[in-house]
Design a protein around this motif. Sequence first.
Motif, PDB file in Angstrom:
ATOM      1  N   ASP A 122       0.818  -1.215   0.000  1.00 33.08           N
ATOM      2  CA  ASP A 122       0.000   0.000   0.000  1.00 33.08           C
ATOM      3  C   ASP A 122       0.852   1.264   0.000  1.00 33.08           C
ATOM      4  O   ASP A 122       0.554   2.219  -0.717  1.00 33.08           O
ATOM      5  N   ASP A 123       1.904   1.274   0.839  1.00 32.25           N
ATOM      6  CA  ASP A 123       2.756   2.453   0.968  1.00 32.25           C
ATOM      7  C   ASP A 123       4.161   2.203   0.438  1.00 32.25           C
ATOM      8  O   ASP A 123       4.895   3.147   0.136  1.00 32.25           O
ATOM      9  N   ALA A 129      -0.949   1.448 -12.685  1.00 31.37           N
ATOM     10  CA  ALA A 129      -1.918   2.310 -12.005  1.00 31.37           C
ATOM     11  C   ALA A 129      -1.883   2.087 -10.496  1.00 31.37           C
ATOM     12  O   ALA A 129      -1.858   3.040  -9.709  1.00 31.37           O
ATOM     13  N   ALA A 130      -1.891   0.812 -10.077  1.00 30.75           N
ATOM     14  CA  ALA A 130      -1.830   0.516  -8.646  1.00 30.75           C
ATOM     15  C   ALA A 130      -0.497   0.951  -8.050  1.00 30.75           C
ATOM     16  O   ALA A 130      -0.436   1.422  -6.912  1.00 30.75           O
ATOM     17  N   ARG A 150       1.333   3.465  -9.056  1.00 32.86           N
ATOM     18  CA  ARG A 150       1.312   4.920  -8.873  1.00 32.86           C
ATOM     19  C   ARG A 150       0.567   5.303  -7.595  1.00 32.86           C
ATOM     20  O   ARG A 150       0.922   6.282  -6.924  1.00 32.86           O
ATOM     21  N   GLN A 151      -0.453   4.537  -7.240  1.00 35.06           N
ATOM     22  CA  GLN A 151      -1.177   4.806  -6.000  1.00 35.06           C
ATOM     23  C   GLN A 151      -0.294   4.556  -4.777  1.00 35.06           C
ATOM     24  O   GLN A 151      -0.370   5.280  -3.783  1.00 35.06           O
ATOM     25  N   ALA A 179       1.720   7.615  -4.448  1.00 29.56           N
ATOM     26  CA  ALA A 179       0.939   8.731  -3.896  1.00 29.56           C
ATOM     27  C   ALA A 179       0.790   8.592  -2.381  1.00 29.56           C
ATOM     28  O   ALA A 179       0.873   9.582  -1.636  1.00 29.56           O
ATOM     29  N   SER A 180       0.576   7.370  -1.911  1.00 23.27           N
ATOM     30  CA  SER A 180       0.469   7.140  -0.470  1.00 23.27           C
ATOM     31  C   SER A 180       1.791   7.448   0.229  1.00 23.27           C
ATOM     32  O   SER A 180       1.815   8.021   1.327  1.00 23.27           O
TER      33      SER A 180
END
Length: 417
Positions: free
Chosen positions: A332-333, A357-358, A360-361, A364-365
């Motif tokens: 996640d991070d 895409a995942a 890049r998330q 962002a986190s």
Amino acid sequence: MRIVVVNNFYPPRVGGSAHLSDALARGYAARGHEVLVVTAAYQDAPAEEWRDGVRVVRFPAFVLPESRLAVSFDISFATRPSLRRRLAALLDDFQPDVIHQHGQFMDLTWATGAYARRRDIPVLLSIHTRLENPAAAYRHAFRFLDATLVATRLRRFKPSLVVMDSYMDEYIKERYRGRYRDLVAIPVGVDPDWVRSGDAVRGRELAGVGPDAPIILSVGHVIPVRDRLGLVEAMPAVLAKHPDARLVVVGRVYYDLFQKRAEELGVAHAVHSLGAVPKSDVPHLLAAATVESHEQGLGLGTATLESMAAGTPVVAWGRIDNFPGVPMVDGDDIFMCDPGDVEGLAERIVLALDDPAATRQVGASAKTIVDQHFALNRVLDRHLEVLTELAAPPEPQPAADPPLTTPITRPTRRTIR
């Protein structure tokens, strides 16, 4: 306050501790404090200069020959017969309220520590590097040096020690117990604005990688404890799924075993070593990267946090609780696996490349985590809180209450002869 910042490593020399000590020194000055930097001479940098309101004095130094015992690193030492006298004259003229040292095994740390003890000046010491080496012979040598040189000197001037992560907390308590005043938890700080200023197109030009190939960026000098062997050994599995992926290593190569290993594994065509680059190029390279990974061994340092600040997802070896009080979740991070797990490293790199895409998330986190916990202004605030507490005069102790009764004084007997 009048603050002395001490680090044998200081710009124009590059490196995590050099950049952090420089950023903190400039931050102290910007907040209205008088700042003097004491460092070692480096290349053609002037012996004395002013940088952003900070006076920088560089003492003559010699460079320790590169070797495995020196962690294959060019370490500058300023020790010579005149150092104590010249240093005392400089600091007596400046009249410091507090000294902030960087690096426990550097001679300028020991010299300013001895000065602080003589003048009763409080000291804060940031420990950036653990004296460790993967080779057994050097590991034992480092433990001996830690015990005989470092610990004995710390015991004399008893600094407060900055703890930057969980690994460092354990290391300090094992190696230096009883040799320090107290422990202060302050993480490494980074400048998010600077690291987010990169241009991806320019970064790909610097890396020599085309517009569509995934870039696995690896930032930091190549030394035995950050040797990139794990990354190279993960590349066959990565290339099996993503044959156009490229590993781009940025930093001076002091230990080139990873390049030989790449040849042995037949992946040398996918490994680009750029060597040392100007600091201004790093944001461009981070902007171009798909992920960053330098599998630092144990602990996440400045390069990892700068990557996270830029929004570049990080794949690393380490422990998920690396930063006390800062929760992170694998996948996640950050992408994280156990130290030495080459297969796990390859799996996480492939996972990151499979789903852009995942991924890049995840980046962002990571940016949010840095803004909340590691932004330089927050870290600067915490350093100044600690330095202010150290420099404050001791509070006067209340006078003892008088005794409830007055003791009876008996006359002295005289002996008549």
